[in-house]
Design an enzyme around this catalytic site. Structure first.
Site: not given
Ligand code: SAH
Length: 513
Positions: A39, A61, A177
């Site tokens: 991803d 994505k 998000m």
């Molecule tokens: N499965 C992932 C989340 C996916 S949804 C997890 O466990 O982290 C996608 C959202 O995750 C983004 O819109 C943001 O809000 C958050 N996100 C993922 N990686 C991030 C990062 N490095 N810094 C800040 N927000 C992050």
């Protein structure tokens, strides 16, 4: 139809961004992958663990931007690859089961009778909090935390989130998000009783060198985020614990945080410098300006290996000199025992350490780690009439052999490796310099300088000066520094001793002032 070998799909949490935050299990599985579907949020640096022959598929994505593959296509792809008998890794940002649609993917696998396993990951909420200096729970402030999505499925009627209960129901709230809907989220919380003065932090690209955080209250955060231009991916952390950041912020406070540093070394040798800089928060961009290759012919060395006992000295002036010398020695069916006659000198500490790994202790280490320094130390020992062998690069400075010959030594130079400047990546470097994205360039040898120049491909000296105008230059030692100043550029940082740890120290020191 008979099935070949049974495939399996591993849903692996890549962690939040810092490639060091993948689990040991996740890395183990990546190392055995045959197909990897990854991803946007999974750090591509993790792909270095994947076997070379594996197939890599980018699933996209990126929130807001047109998805590269739809979720249905991804689900189908996992099933199809598994059915060809492959070991498939579905590498997902953070934790696969936290807002990652991992549940849906596994349901499809289950329905299709495909074997699967799920490896959890460090979710971005905990990483963002930790890397922003915010303990997500704290005995003095909160005993509960809730993770919610700020981007509900737009096709869903009504809200799935019970704002009335959540607004004051959990001490800390972390919203995934939520950047686009931030005004709505804030309004929901305040409307349902959360105090407008409640502290809020927004953290973008958590745990990566691009991490950016802003802090405000429910009252002010919308304006602050807009003014700072914070875009996804980011997390919103709401609760009293945010105040602790004042004291605990550690990641963004590291001395090289936010600095973009070009590391120009050979691929084989870049890691130590990069590791040192990254440890201090530096954002390293590696340009392998040189590639090391064996020489086309080992004629000279082979002949001298036959009469090694006639030599008084063997001089090693580089790590690669050591490495390729011994590779050839071994290839000829010999080993360190063949070297019991001559004395051995190393140009510096690292070279001497590497020699020791091949079973040879250096008899001489100069006070100053350069060819000149080595020549001087040898002259002190007297070299008149002595046989000296120098296994080294095909093209190198002649100062050491010439000085020794001048003092009456019989010197044989045996080329054991060569520097090759790779093509490609040229445009990227040029573009980074043009757009002022580079804070520093590091040089660890004269050939890195020469190859850097050939990569930058400046039209003339003033064009080079213009490109490098705002760039700080670090050079490992006086020879490298001279190669830099010969081009008209200025060296800003030079360590006292010419080693990688000292170079890192000097760079940290420079930015700490
Ligand atoms: N499965 C992932 C989340 C996916 S949804 C997890 O466990 O982290 C996608 C959202 O995750 C983004 O819109 C943001 O809000 C958050 N996100 C993922 N990686 C991030 C990062 N490095 N810094 C800040 N927000 C992050």
């Amino acid at each position: 139809m008979s099935k070949i070998r049974k495939g399996k799909v591993y849903l692996v949490g890549a962690g939040p961004g810092d490639p060091g935050l993948i689990t040991v299990r996740g890395k183990y599985i990546l190392e055995r992958a045959q197909v990897v579907v990854y991803d946007y949020l999974a750090n591509p640096k993790l792909l270095k663990y994947v076997p070379k022959e594996a197939k890599l598929i980018y699933a996209g994505k990126k929130g807001g931007v047109k998805h590269t593959h739809t979720q249905e296509e991804i689900n189908q792809m996992l099933v199809d690859w598994a059915e060809t008998g492959k070991t498939v890794v579905r590498l997902k940002g953070g934790d696969p089961f936290i807002f990652g649609r991992g549940g849906e993917e596994v349901e499809v696998l289950s329905d299709s009778g495909v074997d699967f396993e799920v490896v959890p990951g460090v979710t971005s909420a905990t990483a963002a909090a930790t890397y922003a200096g915010i303990p997500i729970t704290h005995r003095d402030y909160t005993a509960s935390v809730a993770f919610l999505t700020g981007h509900e499925d737009p096709t869903k009627p009504g809200s799935n989130i019970n704002w009335a209960k959540l607004a004051t129901g959990a001490g800390t709230l972390v919203v995934y998000m939520g950047i686009k809907n931030l005004p709505l989220i804030v309004k929901n919380l305040v409307d349902h009783g959360r105090a407008p003065q409640t502290p809020v932090a927004v953290v973008r690209w958590a745990s990566t060198p691009e991490q950016r955080s802003v802090v405000g209250t429910l009252d002010t955060i919308v304006d602050i985020v807009r003014e700072a231009g914070i875009k996804p991916p980011a997390l919103i952390i709401v609760g009293e614990v945010v105040n602790l950041r004042k004291k605990i912020d550690w990641f963004e406070k590291r001395p090289l945080f936010g600095k973009r540093i070009v590391v120009t070394r050979t691929r084989e040798q870049a890691s130590e410098l990069m590791a040192g800089l990254e440890e201090n928060g530096g954002n390293c961009i590696e340009y392998s300006t040189i590639k090391i290759e064996p020489v086309d012919s080992y004629e000279v060395l082979d002949e001298e290996l036959e009469r090694l006992e006639e030599y008084h000295w063997i001089l090693f002036t580089s790590l690669n000199g050591v490495k390729y010398f011994f590779e050839r020695l071994y290839a000829r069916g010999m080993d360190a025992r063949s070297m019991k006659g001559p004395c051995v000198a190393a140009v510096g500490k690292a070279t001497a350490d590497l020699l020791l790994e091949y079973g040879v202790r250096a008899d001489l280490l100069p006070d100053v780690f350069t060819g000149e320094g080595l020549a001087e130390s040898l002259l002190d020992q007297g070299v008149q009439g002595r046989n000296v062998l120098i296994p080294r690069a095909e093209k190198a400075r002649e100062i050491l052999p010439e000085t020794l010959r001048g003092a009456g030594a019989q010197v044989t130079v045996a080329p054991v490796y060569k520097n090759v400047a790779p093509v490609g990546k040229r445009e990227q470097l040029r573009e980074e310099l043009e757009s002022g994205k580079v804070d520093m360039v590091t040089f660890t040898s004269s050939s890195t300088v020469r190859n850097f120049l050939s990569m930058v491909d400046a039209e003339n000296d003033s064009d080079l000066k213009r490109l490098m105008h705002e760039v700080t230059i670090a050079a490992i030692g006086p020879i490298t520094a001279k190669t830099v100043t010969d081009t008209g550029l200025t060296v800003d940082i030079q360590p006292e001793t010419y080693t990688i740890p000292d170079m890192v120290y000097a760079i940290v020191d420079y930015y700490s002032k």
